[in-house]
Each structure stands twice: as structure tokens, then as C-alpha cells.
Design a protein around this motif. Structure first.
Motif, PDB file in Angstrom:
ATOM      1  N   ALA A  83      -9.639  19.663  30.863  1.00  0.00           N
ATOM      2  CA  ALA A  83     -10.706  19.440  29.781  1.00  0.00           C
ATOM      3  C   ALA A  83     -10.658  18.069  29.226  1.00  0.00           C
ATOM      4  N   GLY A  84      -9.584  17.113  29.764  1.00  0.00           N
ATOM      5  CA  GLY A  84      -9.406  15.662  28.800  1.00  0.00           C
ATOM      6  C   GLY A  84     -10.244  14.931  29.557  1.00  0.00           C
ATOM      7  N   LYS A  85     -10.446  15.439  30.550  1.00  0.00           N
ATOM      8  CA  LYS A  85     -11.450  14.449  31.875  1.00  0.00           C
ATOM      9  C   LYS A  85     -12.293  14.748  31.672  1.00  0.00           C
ATOM     10  N   SER A  86     -12.698  15.969  31.016  1.00  0.00           N
ATOM     11  CA  SER A  86     -14.000  16.054  31.571  1.00  0.00           C
ATOM     12  C   SER A  86     -14.414  15.676  29.954  1.00  0.00           C
ATOM     13  N   ILE A  87     -13.641  15.416  28.997  1.00  0.00           N
ATOM     14  CA  ILE A  87     -14.920  15.207  27.173  1.00  0.00           C
ATOM     15  C   ILE A  87     -14.600  13.975  27.570  1.00  0.00           C
ATOM     16  N   LYS A  88     -16.385  13.442  27.347  1.00  0.00           N
ATOM     17  CA  LYS A  88     -16.966  11.598  27.271  1.00  0.00           C
ATOM     18  C   LYS A  88     -16.519  11.325  26.013  1.00  0.00           C
ATOM     19  N   LEU A  89     -16.067  10.754  25.911  1.00  0.00           N
ATOM     20  CA  LEU A  89     -15.954  10.005  24.529  1.00  0.00           C
ATOM     21  C   LEU A  89     -17.179   9.515  23.427  1.00  0.00           C
ATOM     22  N   ARG A  90     -18.112   9.273  24.696  1.00  0.00           N
ATOM     23  CA  ARG A  90     -20.040   9.057  24.148  1.00  0.00           C
ATOM     24  C   ARG A  90     -20.311   9.964  23.739  1.00  0.00           C
ATOM     25  N   GLU A  91     -20.203  10.467  24.527  1.00  0.00           N
ATOM     26  CA  GLU A  91     -20.970  11.928  24.661  1.00  0.00           C
ATOM     27  C   GLU A  91     -20.868  12.470  23.632  1.00  0.00           C
ATOM     28  N   LEU A  92     -19.418  12.661  22.642  1.00  0.00           N
ATOM     29  CA  LEU A  92     -19.339  13.784  21.555  1.00  0.00           C
ATOM     30  C   LEU A  92     -19.474  12.683  20.309  1.00  0.00           C
ATOM     31  N   ALA A  93     -19.359  11.611  20.633  1.00  0.00           N
ATOM     32  CA  ALA A  93     -19.502  10.667  19.596  1.00  0.00           C
ATOM     33  C   ALA A  93     -20.864  10.383  19.334  1.00  0.00           C
ATOM     34  N   LYS A  94     -21.682  10.295  20.210  1.00  0.00           N
ATOM     35  CA  LYS A  94     -23.598  10.351  19.464  1.00  0.00           C
ATOM     36  C   LYS A  94     -23.611  11.003  18.899  1.00  0.00           C
ATOM     37  N   PRO A  95     -23.970  12.366  18.742  1.00  0.00           N
ATOM     38  CA  PRO A  95     -24.306  12.989  17.780  1.00  0.00           C
ATOM     39  C   PRO A  95     -24.308  13.380  16.624  1.00  0.00           C
ATOM     40  N   LEU A  96     -22.786  12.619  16.036  1.00  0.00           N
ATOM     41  CA  LEU A  96     -21.846  12.460  14.916  1.00  0.00           C
ATOM     42  C   LEU A  96     -22.554  10.144  14.407  1.00  0.00           C
ATOM     43  N   MET A  97     -22.138   9.895  15.343  1.00  0.00           N
ATOM     44  CA  MET A  97     -22.975   8.435  15.332  1.00  0.00           C
ATOM     45  C   MET A  97     -24.456   8.971  14.452  1.00  0.00           C
ATOM     46  N   TYR A  98     -24.984   9.267  14.710  1.00  0.00           N
ATOM     47  CA  TYR A  98     -26.761   9.191  14.536  1.00  0.00           C
ATOM     48  C   TYR A  98     -27.259  10.093  13.446  1.00  0.00           C
ATOM     49  N   SER A  99     -25.556  11.247  13.409  1.00  0.00           N
ATOM     50  CA  SER A  99     -25.446  11.631  11.662  1.00  0.00           C
ATOM     51  C   SER A  99     -25.249  10.572  11.103  1.00  0.00           C
ATOM     52  N   LEU A 100     -24.717   9.907  10.931  1.00  0.00           N
ATOM     53  CA  LEU A 100     -24.164   8.945  10.042  1.00  0.00           C
ATOM     54  C   LEU A 100     -24.686   7.973   9.733  1.00  0.00           C
ATOM     55  N   ARG A 101     -25.205   7.957  10.646  1.00  0.00           N
ATOM     56  CA  ARG A 101     -26.312   6.331  10.818  1.00  0.00           C
ATOM     57  C   ARG A 101     -28.518   7.188   9.793  1.00  0.00           C
ATOM     58  N   ASP A 102     -27.973   8.241   9.939  1.00  0.00           N
ATOM     59  CA  ASP A 102     -29.094   8.714   9.390  1.00  0.00           C
ATOM     60  C   ASP A 102     -28.738   8.986   7.952  1.00  0.00           C
TER      61      ASP A 102
END
Length: 257
Positions: A83-102
């Protein structure tokens, strides 16, 4: 039809009970007796024994024959690794980042540690006409800028000394120790006109499943918008999203940042 539905519900209940047994274990309670689990689950000893037997056969729990205590098994470690190997940091972070940006209208960056530097691997550009941007893939220092300092603060003393020795002309060790304590206490850092005159930022650490800080989130923009009233608000927002991302990466948050 009713019998089929009843069997399905019974099967689901059994699966849920087996999962609940796994949830009984924690970092503080790594080994449990049959009695411990039975009491916590509020189940009969016989039912608990059957469930544990099934989990043991599938290597989800292991029984120490000397202490007669149970602990989580190797199969869970393997599944966690996958599971850890399959979790991609960027993929998880993007929606949170755009929410924070908005929400803030400012630029949000995702930095990762790269040797004794940091690199921006994802960015949500600010919505203001005047905004602060960094290049994706650009190496930036750890001694200056909110993102760099929050990454540096959570590294080992040996690593910090290595960075500070290399950058002795740019930072005073006494000043850094005072600022580091503040970062560790508040889980956030702030910079005004440090790496670039006219730019400011706040940042918060992202913890991985092992409790290590190898990445961080930052909000950056022109200095004139980062006022004394605004900075605490931005710090709270970036901390909340960094904590949420840490949890998604498997980090068990013991208390809010």
C-alpha cells in the motif's frame, strides 16, 4: 430470499468483527491476550477464539506460544508495504493543494527533501495577478524560506549540523536553534524576504507512515499580503492540510498539529 439476506448479514458481521480485532492493536498495545481482545470487543471468549484462529491461519495475527499473547502478523506488514509503495505523494497532495489555493488565493507548493536541499515537485499557482512562483524541479536551500526551514527542523541533529556547517555564512547556529524550537512546538514556519526580497511564505511538515518528515506544504506570495494578521491564519490552514495529508500517508496523528 430472507435466508440468503440473513447469511449475507451474518458474513458481513463476521468480517467486521475480524477487522475490529485488528483495530484493537496499536503502537502502545502491540501484544494482547485473548482475554484483552475479548473484553475490548465485548465478545464471548469462544467467538473471539474462532476469529483469532481464522486471522492466525491467514497470517494477519501471530501467537507467541510462550506468552500466549497475540500480535499483528507478517501478512499485514506485507500489505502495508504494498500500500505504501502504491501511494503517490503528488496524487494525494494535489486535491488538497488546489483546495488550499482556492481558499487562500496564494500559491501552494509541495516540497520534498533532496539530499541537503529541497525540490518543488508540485505547485498550485496563486489566483492573484501578482503571485509568487518557483520552478518545478528547482533545487532550493534548507536554511532559508519557510519550506526549507520546516524540513530542516524535523531532521536529525547530525543532518542539521551538516547543513549548517555547509551554509555557515548564511545562518547563525544560535538563531537557528531558537527558531527550530519554535517550529517543533508549532509545526509551522514562516519566512519574510529571506530567499527572495519581496516574497513570503508559511509551511507545515508532512509526516510519513514512519513519522519522518521528508516533505512539506507551503503557501507563498508577495510580502505585502503576508501581514501580521494574515500569517497566523495561513499557518493554521497549511497545518490542517499537511496533517490531513500525513494521515492519508498512514501517519497516526497523536494530537493535532
Amino acid at each position: 430470499m430472507a435466508d440468503k439476506k440473513s447469511k449475507e448479514e451474518s458474513g458481513l458481521r463476521t468480517v467486521q468483527r475480524a477487522l475490529d480485532i485488528l483495530y484493537c492493536f496499536s503502537e502502545e498495545r502491540q501484544e494482547l491476550t485473548l482475554t484483552d481482545i475479548s473484553k475490548e470487543m465485548n465478545l464471548a471468549m469462544s467467538t473471539t477464539t474462532r476469529l483469532l484462529k481464522a486471522l492466525e491461519m491467514n497470517h494477519f495475527v501471530e501467537k507467541n506460544q510462550e506468552t500466549m499473547k497475540y500480535r499483528l502478523g507478517q501478512r499485514l506488514y506485507l500489505l502495508g508495504y504494498i500500500a505504501g509503495k502504491s501511494i503517490k505523494l503528488r496524487e494525494l497532495a494535489k486535491p488538497l493543494m488546489y483546495s488550499l489555493r482556492d481558499e487562500t488565493k496564494e500559491t501552494v507548493n509541495l516540497y520534498v527533501l533532496d539530499s541537503t536541499s529541497r525540490v518543488c515537485i508540485e505547485q498550485a499557482e496563486g489566483l492573484q495577478s501578482i503571485r509568487h512562483l518557483v520552478k518545478i524541479g528547482e533545487k532550493l536551500p534548507l536554511y532559508a524560506g519557510a519550506g526549507g526551514k520546516v524540513l530542516l527542523a524535523f531532521q536529525s541533529e547530525e543532518f542539521q549540523q551538516k547543513v549548517l556547517a555547509y551554509e555557515a555564512d548564511h545562518v547563525m547556529k544560535g538563531d537557528w536553534q531558537k527558531e527550530r524550537k519554535h517550529i517543533l512546538d508549532t509545526y509551522t514556519s514562516c519566512s519574510i524576504d529571506e530567499r527572495e526580497v519581496g516574497s513570503a511564505a508559511v509551511a507545515a511538515p508532512i509526516f510519513n507512515i514512519h513519522g519522518e518528515v521528508k516533505a512539506c506544504l507551503s503557501i507563498s506570495g508577495p510580502t505585502h499580503r503576508f501581514t501580521e494578521e494574515v500569517i497566523p491564519q495561513l499557518q493554521q490552514k497549511v497545518k490542517e492540510q499537511a496533517q490531513r495529508l500525513s494521515e492519508q500517508l498512514g501517519y497516526v496523528v497523536k494530537h493535532n498539529f
